[in-house]
Design a protein around this motif. Structure first.
Motif, mmCIF file in Angstrom:
data_model
loop_
_atom_site.group_PDB
_atom_site.id
_atom_site.type_symbol
_atom_site.label_atom_id
_atom_site.label_comp_id
_atom_site.label_asym_id
_atom_site.label_seq_id
_atom_site.Cartn_x
_atom_site.Cartn_y
_atom_site.Cartn_z
ATOM 1 N N SER A 14 0.832 -1.210 0.000
ATOM 2 C CA SER A 14 0.000 0.000 0.000
ATOM 3 C C SER A 14 0.864 1.256 0.000
ATOM 4 C CB SER A 14 -0.966 -0.002 1.183
ATOM 5 O OG SER A 14 -0.270 0.035 2.399
ATOM 6 N N CYS A 15 2.017 1.210 0.660
ATOM 7 C CA CYS A 15 2.932 2.363 0.630
ATOM 8 C C CYS A 15 3.542 2.543 -0.756
ATOM 9 C CB CYS A 15 4.031 2.199 1.677
ATOM 10 S SG CYS A 15 3.455 2.524 3.337
ATOM 11 N N ARG A 16 3.830 1.454 -1.439
ATOM 12 C CA ARG A 16 4.364 1.539 -2.808
ATOM 13 C C ARG A 16 3.326 2.190 -3.721
ATOM 14 N NH1 ARG A 16 6.964 -2.701 -2.494
ATOM 15 N NH2 ARG A 16 5.297 -4.189 -2.749
ATOM 16 N N ILE A 17 2.057 1.779 -3.566
ATOM 17 C CA ILE A 17 0.974 2.373 -4.359
ATOM 18 C C ILE A 17 0.793 3.848 -3.979
ATOM 19 C CG2 ILE A 17 -1.524 2.328 -4.775
ATOM 20 C CD1 ILE A 17 -1.316 -0.768 -4.440
ATOM 21 N N GLY A 18 0.807 4.143 -2.684
ATOM 22 C CA GLY A 18 0.683 5.524 -2.226
ATOM 23 C C GLY A 18 1.805 6.400 -2.749
ATOM 24 N N LYS A 19 3.011 5.843 -2.800
ATOM 25 C CA LYS A 19 4.162 6.590 -3.318
ATOM 26 C C LYS A 19 3.971 6.897 -4.800
ATOM 27 C CE LYS A 19 8.201 4.616 -3.977
ATOM 28 N NZ LYS A 19 9.473 3.933 -3.766
ATOM 29 N N LYS A 20 3.482 5.922 -5.562
ATOM 30 C CA LYS A 20 3.266 6.135 -6.993
ATOM 31 C C LYS A 20 2.165 7.168 -7.241
ATOM 32 C CE LYS A 20 4.868 1.583 -8.470
ATOM 33 N NZ LYS A 20 4.495 0.275 -8.990
ATOM 34 N N VAL A 21 1.059 7.062 -6.499
ATOM 35 C CA VAL A 21 -0.056 7.989 -6.680
ATOM 36 C C VAL A 21 0.363 9.406 -6.294
ATOM 37 C CG1 VAL A 21 -2.357 8.618 -5.801
ATOM 38 C CG2 VAL A 21 -1.863 6.253 -6.435
ATOM 39 N N SER A 22 1.059 9.540 -5.171
ATOM 40 C CA SER A 22 1.481 10.885 -4.764
ATOM 41 C C SER A 22 2.517 11.458 -5.726
ATOM 42 C CB SER A 22 2.011 10.884 -3.324
ATOM 43 O OG SER A 22 3.082 9.982 -3.171
ATOM 44 N N THR A 23 3.332 10.610 -6.339
ATOM 45 C CA THR A 23 4.286 11.084 -7.346
ATOM 46 C C THR A 23 3.553 11.609 -8.570
ATOM 47 O OG1 THR A 23 5.962 9.513 -6.594
ATOM 48 C CG2 THR A 23 6.245 10.425 -8.794
ATOM 49 N N MET A 123 3.720 19.653 -0.468
ATOM 50 C CA MET A 123 3.113 18.783 0.536
ATOM 51 C C MET A 123 2.983 17.346 0.009
ATOM 52 S SD MET A 123 2.901 20.546 3.183
ATOM 53 C CE MET A 123 2.255 19.182 4.099
ATOM 54 N N LEU A 124 2.624 17.204 -1.256
ATOM 55 C CA LEU A 124 2.544 15.863 -1.842
ATOM 56 C C LEU A 124 3.913 15.198 -1.886
ATOM 57 C CD1 LEU A 124 -0.033 16.336 -4.701
ATOM 58 C CD2 LEU A 124 -0.204 14.741 -2.806
ATOM 59 N N LEU A 125 4.940 15.981 -2.123
ATOM 60 C CA LEU A 125 6.302 15.445 -2.114
ATOM 61 C C LEU A 125 6.672 14.953 -0.713
ATOM 62 C CD1 LEU A 125 8.540 15.087 -4.219
ATOM 63 C CD2 LEU A 125 9.509 17.245 -3.425
ATOM 64 N N VAL A 130 7.028 10.004 3.137
ATOM 65 C CA VAL A 130 6.565 9.124 4.217
ATOM 66 C C VAL A 130 6.309 7.729 3.667
ATOM 67 C CG1 VAL A 130 4.667 8.648 5.815
ATOM 68 C CG2 VAL A 130 5.613 10.937 5.666
ATOM 69 N N PHE A 131 5.629 7.652 2.530
ATOM 70 C CA PHE A 131 5.379 6.344 1.920
ATOM 71 C C PHE A 131 6.691 5.637 1.601
ATOM 72 C CE2 PHE A 131 1.165 8.177 0.395
ATOM 73 C CZ PHE A 131 0.417 7.443 1.296
ATOM 74 N N ALA A 143 11.031 5.145 15.199
ATOM 75 C CA ALA A 143 11.056 6.553 15.615
ATOM 76 C C ALA A 143 11.168 7.477 14.403
ATOM 77 C CB ALA A 143 12.220 6.779 16.577
ATOM 78 N N LYS A 144 11.887 7.025 13.387
ATOM 79 C CA LYS A 144 12.060 7.825 12.176
ATOM 80 C C LYS A 144 10.718 8.055 11.462
ATOM 81 C CE LYS A 144 15.650 7.786 8.618
ATOM 82 N NZ LYS A 144 16.594 6.940 7.901
ATOM 83 N N VAL A 145 9.937 6.991 11.341
ATOM 84 C CA VAL A 145 8.622 7.091 10.697
ATOM 85 C C VAL A 145 7.702 7.974 11.533
ATOM 86 C CG1 VAL A 145 6.558 5.797 10.032
ATOM 87 C CG2 VAL A 145 8.815 4.884 9.486
ATOM 88 N N LYS A 146 7.713 7.760 12.839
ATOM 89 C CA LYS A 146 6.866 8.554 13.730
ATOM 90 C C LYS A 146 7.187 10.039 13.603
ATOM 91 C CE LYS A 146 6.155 9.605 18.548
ATOM 92 N NZ LYS A 146 6.737 9.537 19.848
#
Length: 197
Positions: A14-23, A123-125, A130-131, A143-146
């Motif tokens: 889901s993060c891979r998909i989120g990264k592609k969509v936000s890109t 903001m999208l970048l 995060v993704f 902690a890095k993600v948080k």
């Protein structure tokens, strides 16, 4: 594969998909922002020529500026006031407003819209980062993600405060606080899980 690995694989997918969509959204908004900035500058540069085109469109009945500035049959943009009511204490700006007010007002709003689109693109970048970070990390509870998620949610809440009002900013702050608490709890559970292995 145990259940934890399956869930972790789903999160990474889901993060891979989120990264592609936000890109994709980032690129689309950035291209739109550049076009808006270029067109805003062109409207400023056209000056009297742009005003003449607006006047011709008014005469043809395509645009009406009797009640609000910017009404058109396809789009209704309320720009606040008619250009004839605008005033500046700077003589050069006042001369431009007197000579070609429509180009000044339209150019300002188009350029402002381009700047807003650039802010949203940034903001999208950040959301994309995060993704990418969650996809890269072994677990989403680090902690890095948080830290990154909390910073981005806080920035979005601040943007809400300056653009949409205090109500949405308050909701954004509550969401930031809740997500921060959830991630904190997840990090402590992850530490306990790692210690038992």
């Amino acid at each position: 594969m145990n259940e934890e690995n399956v869930k972790l694989a789903k999160i990474k997918k889901s993060c891979r998909i989120g990264k592609k969509v936000s890109t994709v959204l980032f690129v689309v908004l950035l291209v739109g922002a550049v076009c808006m900035l270029i067109y805003g500058i062109k409207v400023f540069a056209d000056g009297k020529k742009f005003d003449d085109q607006i006047t011709s469109a008014q005469a043809a009945g395509i645009i009406s500026t009797s009640d609000e500035f910017g009404s058109a049959s396809a789009v209704n943009i309320n720009l606040g006031s008619l250009p004839s009511t605008l005033h500046s204490d700077i003589p050069a700006v006042q001369a431009a407003l007197d000579d070609h007010p429509y180009s000044i007002v339209y150019g300002s709003y188009i350029t402002f819209a381009g700047v807003v689109m650039i802010i949203i693109s940034v903001m999208l970048l950040l959301v994309r980062s995060v993704f990418a970070l969650v996809e890269k990390e072994a677990t989403p509870f680090t902690a890095k993600v948080k830290k990154r998620v909390t910073i981005i949610l806080a920035v979005i809440s601040a943007l809400f405060l300056f653009t949409a009002g205090s109500g949405l900013a308050l909701i954004g702050a509550l969401v930031t606080w809740a997500v921060n608490a959830i991630l904190d709890y997840g990090i402590s559970l992850q530490k306990q899980y790692d210690e038992t292995l």
